[in-house]
Design a protein around this motif. Sequence first.
Motif, PDB file in Angstrom:
ATOM      1  N   TYR A 133       0.853  -1.411   0.132  1.00 14.83           N
ATOM      2  CA  TYR A 133      -0.010  -0.131  -0.074  1.00 14.83           C
ATOM      3  C   TYR A 133       0.958   1.190  -0.039  1.00 14.83           C
ATOM      4  O   TYR A 133       0.559   2.197  -0.730  1.00 14.83           O
ATOM      5  N   ASP A 134       1.857   1.340   0.827  1.00 17.01           N
ATOM      6  CA  ASP A 134       2.743   2.261   0.952  1.00 17.01           C
ATOM      7  C   ASP A 134       3.410   2.656  -0.524  1.00 17.01           C
ATOM      8  O   ASP A 134       3.567   3.612  -0.907  1.00 17.01           O
ATOM      9  N   LYS A 135       3.774   1.567  -1.155  1.00 18.15           N
ATOM     10  CA  LYS A 135       4.446   1.680  -2.583  1.00 18.15           C
ATOM     11  C   LYS A 135       3.475   2.235  -3.543  1.00 18.15           C
ATOM     12  O   LYS A 135       3.887   3.174  -4.429  1.00 18.15           O
ATOM     13  N   TYR A 136       1.950   1.718  -3.245  1.00 21.57           N
ATOM     14  CA  TYR A 136       0.866   2.348  -4.314  1.00 21.57           C
ATOM     15  C   TYR A 136       0.659   3.879  -4.114  1.00 21.57           C
ATOM     16  O   TYR A 136       0.711   4.669  -5.042  1.00 21.57           O
ATOM     17  N   VAL A 137       0.787   4.106  -2.659  1.00 26.71           N
ATOM     18  CA  VAL A 137       0.736   5.831  -2.483  1.00 26.71           C
ATOM     19  C   VAL A 137       2.126   6.515  -3.075  1.00 26.71           C
ATOM     20  O   VAL A 137       1.788   7.614  -3.906  1.00 26.71           O
ATOM     21  N   ALA A 138       3.176   5.874  -3.194  1.00 25.33           N
ATOM     22  CA  ALA A 138       4.142   6.658  -3.561  1.00 25.33           C
ATOM     23  C   ALA A 138       4.169   6.515  -4.856  1.00 25.33           C
ATOM     24  O   ALA A 138       4.493   7.840  -5.675  1.00 25.33           O
ATOM     25  N   ALA A 139       3.536   5.706  -5.696  1.00 20.21           N
ATOM     26  CA  ALA A 139       3.540   5.624  -7.225  1.00 20.21           C
ATOM     27  C   ALA A 139       2.590   6.607  -7.427  1.00 20.21           C
ATOM     28  O   ALA A 139       2.387   6.978  -8.731  1.00 20.21           O
ATOM     29  N   THR A 140       1.349   6.509  -7.004  1.00 12.82           N
ATOM     30  CA  THR A 140       0.169   7.009  -7.519  1.00 12.82           C
ATOM     31  C   THR A 140      -0.184   8.526  -6.852  1.00 12.82           C
ATOM     32  O   THR A 140      -1.020   9.116  -7.581  1.00 12.82           O
ATOM     33  N   GLY A 141       0.041   8.741  -5.595  1.00 15.98           N
ATOM     34  CA  GLY A 141      -0.322   9.808  -4.898  1.00 15.98           C
ATOM     35  C   GLY A 141      -1.778   9.678  -4.559  1.00 15.98           C
ATOM     36  O   GLY A 141      -2.194  10.689  -3.941  1.00 15.98           O
TER      37      GLY A 141
END
Length: 500
Positions: A408-416
């Motif tokens: 999930y953290d990676k998702y936020v970093a990738a997509t904002g």
Amino acid sequence: MKYESTRGKTARVTAAEAIKMGIAPDGGLFVPEKKIGLTPEQLSSLQALSYQERAREVLRLFLADFTDEEITRCVYGAYSPDKFESPEIAPVVKLAGQVYLLELWHGPTCAFKDMALQMLPLLLTTSTRKTGENAEIAVLVATSGDTGKAALEGFRDVPGTRIIVFYPDEGVSQIQERQMITQEGNNVHVVAVKGNFDDAQNGVKSIFGNAGFARDLAHHGMKLSSANSINWGRLVPQIIYYISAYLELLNNGEIKEKEPVNVVVPTGNFGNILAAYYAREMGLPFKTLICAANTNNVLTDFINTGLYDRNRAFHKTISPSMDILISSNLERLLYEVTGHAAPQVDDWMAQLRETGRYQVDSQTLAIIREVFWSDFATDQETMETIRDTYQACGYLLDTHTAVGKRVYDKYVAATGDRSTTVIASTASPFKFASSVATAVLGADAVRGRDEFALLDLLSATCGIPVPGGLQDLGSKPVRHLRKVERDGMAAVVRELLGIG
Ligand SMILES: *Cc1c(COP(=O)(O)O)cnc(C)c1O
């Protein structure tokens, strides 16, 4: 409303027949013949209800041939206070900001599998009765650790059923193994298989595919069924908790009506995240379904490229329930996103069997990527996430849920994208005590202690009691010690069922 096979070579059947059969005779999986939706009014009418009442309404839609009385019996039998330690059954807990955990592990075996496997035996015995079947049901299960114990607890002493669980001898944690080999009940068997989960699952699948075996069983008044997540009766109870989680967020004023919510699911066999997909298809405002994998990242590669390729090294990780290279339930997703194109699905599955890989067309991939996003977490990242989350939020994640959090953290970093998010929390941290204690307390504190001692250490450190289902495990008598080679599985089933 009937069910049809993803391979298109089986006549449509009722829900009861689909659940009784487990897998379709053509090797496919049963899915609803048409889309089942919830109108906004229906959804609001569920808001004030208890978990059990919500479950009843959702099951009514999917199990059209069941009577209200049958559904009520299944729901209240499964989600009763003596089985679940939380009265909310599947509570939603705030982690930080707009990120919530859907705790699915308050059942008897401390993993989310209980949510479905407490109900499946009731659905299965009801289905058997409804279809006029007199045969005794022999349930075969291949487990990566958590399914086995949850199925054993669900089926123990259920009249008219017997259960045999196969687990990979080196693929499960000490606690998972001990939970299974100490299992009580007069109709249960547990067998270790030399190999990994895919070996155990392939062995079970080949027994299911053997017509001679089925004939011999029938002579002895028995019939095979499956408790693996290929059975529709496993999937439908899982849809309920995603709907319920959304309603809880609404009830608590955490979101506004129709506000989009992301869902993160630590994934192995693709069953749990598929249930989230069906909830989304029903009309829940789920935005992105985030498929979190460990280093067995076959699904991440698939969602990012459209190539499913199981020809790769198998990794043993600290999230063993996700150590899977053949995600059976993906077949159902392919069937749905291709608009029920059975011949196409049949062809991909044949390629998977024959070459270990298949590539979907770009249109299919585009549809999948509109809904799903995927990445994976290494063991080291998982450990860091358990430690950091405990330090920052005082919340203990188990290794599988930590994979979800990290991805999930990676998702936020990738997509904002910071929309409200629900992470499916799939196991109690105590179930994977040695990794969790190492992450939080350091290797020195853990060295020399077995997993049972670590349960107490973890409990003392965090001030959380050890869940009932894991207490006294170290001192329970071992009742199941059998171990077989991969090619010995069919013979042991014959022996245990007494069919020679
Ligand atoms: C089974 C399991 C998973 C994976 O769920 P799938 O439905 O197989 O994708 C994840 N976490 C835990 C703790 C599990 O037991």
